[in-house]
Design an enzyme around this catalytic site. Structure first.
Site, PDB file in Angstrom:
ATOM      1  N   GLU A  85      78.502 -26.191 -11.247  1.00 43.20           N
ATOM      2  CA  GLU A  85      78.341 -26.628 -12.649  1.00 43.20           C
ATOM      3  C   GLU A  85      78.189 -28.144 -12.715  1.00 43.20           C
ATOM      4  O   GLU A  85      79.037 -28.892 -12.224  1.00 43.20           O
ATOM      5  CB  GLU A  85      79.545 -26.169 -13.480  1.00 43.20           C
ATOM      6  N   LYS A 275      89.396 -21.889 -18.838  1.00 43.80           N
ATOM      7  CA  LYS A 275      88.181 -21.868 -17.991  1.00 43.80           C
ATOM      8  C   LYS A 275      87.854 -23.299 -17.561  1.00 43.80           C
ATOM      9  O   LYS A 275      87.498 -23.549 -16.407  1.00 43.80           O
ATOM     10  CB  LYS A 275      87.019 -21.238 -18.766  1.00 43.80           C
ATOM     11  N   ASP A 291      91.544 -18.888  -1.298  1.00 41.31           N
ATOM     12  CA  ASP A 291      91.025 -17.693  -1.964  1.00 41.31           C
ATOM     13  C   ASP A 291      91.070 -17.910  -3.478  1.00 41.31           C
ATOM     14  O   ASP A 291      92.106 -17.752  -4.114  1.00 41.31           O
ATOM     15  CB  ASP A 291      91.913 -16.513  -1.536  1.00 41.31           C
ATOM     16  N   HIS A 388      77.139 -33.120 -21.029  1.00 43.64           N
ATOM     17  CA  HIS A 388      76.468 -31.978 -20.402  1.00 43.64           C
ATOM     18  C   HIS A 388      74.968 -32.182 -20.358  1.00 43.64           C
ATOM     19  O   HIS A 388      74.318 -31.888 -19.357  1.00 43.64           O
ATOM     20  CB  HIS A 388      76.762 -30.702 -21.216  1.00 43.64           C
TER      21      HIS A 388
HETATM   22  C1  MEV Z   1      82.773 -25.673 -19.619  1.00 41.45           C
HETATM   23  O1  MEV Z   1      82.546 -25.264 -18.289  1.00 41.45           O
HETATM   24  C2  MEV Z   1      84.232 -25.876 -19.861  1.00 41.45           C
HETATM   25  C3  MEV Z   1      84.608 -26.185 -21.319  1.00 41.45           C
HETATM   26  O2  MEV Z   1      84.115 -25.186 -22.193  1.00 41.45           O
HETATM   27  C4  MEV Z   1      86.118 -26.236 -21.358  1.00 41.45           C
HETATM   28  C5  MEV Z   1      86.715 -26.358 -22.745  1.00 41.45           C
HETATM   29  O3  MEV Z   1      86.083 -25.910 -23.731  1.00 41.45           O
HETATM   30  O4  MEV Z   1      87.839 -26.876 -22.834  1.00 41.45           O
HETATM   31  C6  MEV Z   1      84.018 -27.479 -21.769  1.00 41.45           C
END
Ligand code: MEV
Length: 433
Positions: A85, A275, A291, A388
């Site tokens: 990413e 995430k 792992d 991004h």
């Molecule tokens: C993207 O990979 C991760 C985010 O969505 C985490 C978040 O929203 O805190 C930017």
């Protein structure tokens, strides 16, 4: 319709590739190039990778990046990260730099206990089973000595074995619930070997001295390790939060805490929030040959331990102090498994100055906290898309095989224009006219 194939694993690597090309691809020449161009010309290295798994046909590259300037308990680290990413390593580096100027990260290993279970059914008298277990328990431990003696010499081994009655949840279901200290090893092999040994002895002894049928269902470690916990924290005075993107520190702290509070009570947000944390954690776990599926499973279970999925990070703003921290379970190893096999894992561990498993737990927790800080800081200030899209721009330019000169010009252009896929394509086409 593709045909079934028998004996596929017995074919050579080239034969496997040819079968795939014949069965699934129209443009065989191009597909063959795609697969074989990733073969390493160093035959020894290629063989090593071929043998990690069954039916290897080629190598699947991921970038290995590094995020420097991580100050953890007053030691500086450059953290290796394997991830696809685009914005993750940049965000980690930015967060590292931000906290470098504000005292760095403070970490602590709270516990290191691992867990394994022998799942079995028993149809006889419960009290008789309990008495039998109490009598047999020392034998389960002593008869496992051939497996445990090296680990024990280094200070680890079996911590305890309990008999757990699960019959109210499932008819006749019991467990031997065992706890272990596995030191610098993740411990999966050690734990599973011990459990299989417990199961064998338990069954043998039950046959000769217990009334009723006792059947072993399975013996396996648990990837849920709620007593193998690490904590990482950052803190500073509110006014010290002032920076290029934080003009009003008090307002930032308030909004930031609101974002964390939302993730604590709202599962839809908590999953995305976590995430973002896993972006950092998985990247270091993968780079260091651990792992990541085990880590993911264990951490998400921990995030639900109070009955609702919730944030792994927490924030407080009190007495003029902004504090942000994470507490997570992490079962990691710095010996065994891939750690001495994969050349880039060896490289990553050396880059981290050959950490113990406890040290690696702390580094990984920091990577998760830093990643979350960077994401929530962007979300509550500029929005996530600005950063991004800068990385996205590079990906699109690379897709179009832009030259360095074209890249420079277009990066300049998109400093003042919104990056969208179509806008970038249009700009490249205009430039090339
Ligand atoms: C993207 O990979 C991760 C985010 O969505 C985490 C978040 O929203 O805190 C930017």
């Amino acid at each position: 319709m593709p045909k079934t194939i028998y004996g596929f694993s017995k074919l050579s690597k080239s034969e496997k590739v040819e079968w795939l090309l014949d069965t699934y691809f129209e443009d065989k020449t191009n597909a063959r190039i795609l697969v074989t161009q990733y073969w390493n010309s160093n035959e020894k290295l290629q063989k090593l990778h071929d043998e990690f798994i069954e039916n290897t046909i080629t190598n699947y590259y991921l970038p290995l990046g590094v995020a420097p300037n991580f100050l953890i308990n007053n030691m500086l680290y450059t953290i290796p990260m394997a991830i696809e990413e685009s914005s993750v390593v940049a965000a980690a580096s930015k967060a590292a730099k931000f906290w470098l100027d504000r005292g760095g990260f403070k970490t602590e290993v709270i516990s290191t206990e691992k867990i394994g279970q022998v799942h079995f059914t028993f149809s006889g008298d419960q009290n008789e089973l309990k008495n039998f277990f109490t009598t047999i328990k020392p034998k389960l431990i002593s008869k496992s000595a051939p497996i445990t003696k090296n680990m024990q010499r280094r200070g680890g081994g079996i911590l305890d074995i309990e008999l757990r009655d699960k019959t109210t949840n499932l008819n006749n279901y019991y467990q031997l619930h065992a706890t272990f200290e596995t030191l610098d090893a993740m411990g999966a092999n050690f734990i599973n070997s011990c459990l299989e040994q417990f199961a064998k002895i338990f069954k043998e002894e039950a046959e000769s001295s217990l009334n009723g049928d006792l059947d072993i269902v399975m013996s396996i470690l648990s990837n849920y390790v709620p007593n193998c916990i690490v904590r990482a924290e950052v803190s500073c005075k509110i006014e010290e939060l002032q920076s290029k993107d934080i003009e009003n520190p008090a307002l930032f702290a308030k909004k930031y805490k609101q974002a964390i509070d939302i993730a604590e009570i709202e599962p839809y947000r908590a999953v995305t929030h976590n995430k973002g944390i896993m972006n950092g954690i998985d990247a270091v776990v993968l780079a260091t040959g651990n792992d990541f599926r085990a880590v993911e499973a264990g951490i998400h279970a921990y995030a639900s331990r109070n009955g609702q999925y919730s944030s792994l990070t927490h924030c407080s703003v009190a007495d003029n102090i902004f504090k942000f921290w994470i507490e997570i379970p992490l079962a990691l190893g710095t010996v065994g498994g891939l750690t001495s096999l994969h050349p880039l894992v060896k490289f990553a561990l050396e880059l981290l100055e050959k950490p113990t498993a406890r040290e690696l737990m702390q580094i990984v927790a920091v990577a998760g906290l830093a990643q979350n800080f960077a994401a929530v800081k962007s979300l509550t200030t500029t929005g996530i898309q600005e950063g991004h899209m800068k990385m996205h721009l590079m990906n699109i330019l690379n897709q179009f095989e832009a030259t360095s000169a074209e890249k420079n010009e277009l990066v300049e252009h998109f400093k003042t224009n919104v990056v969208t896929h179509s806008a970038v394509v249009e700009a490249i086409e205009n430039l090339r006219k």
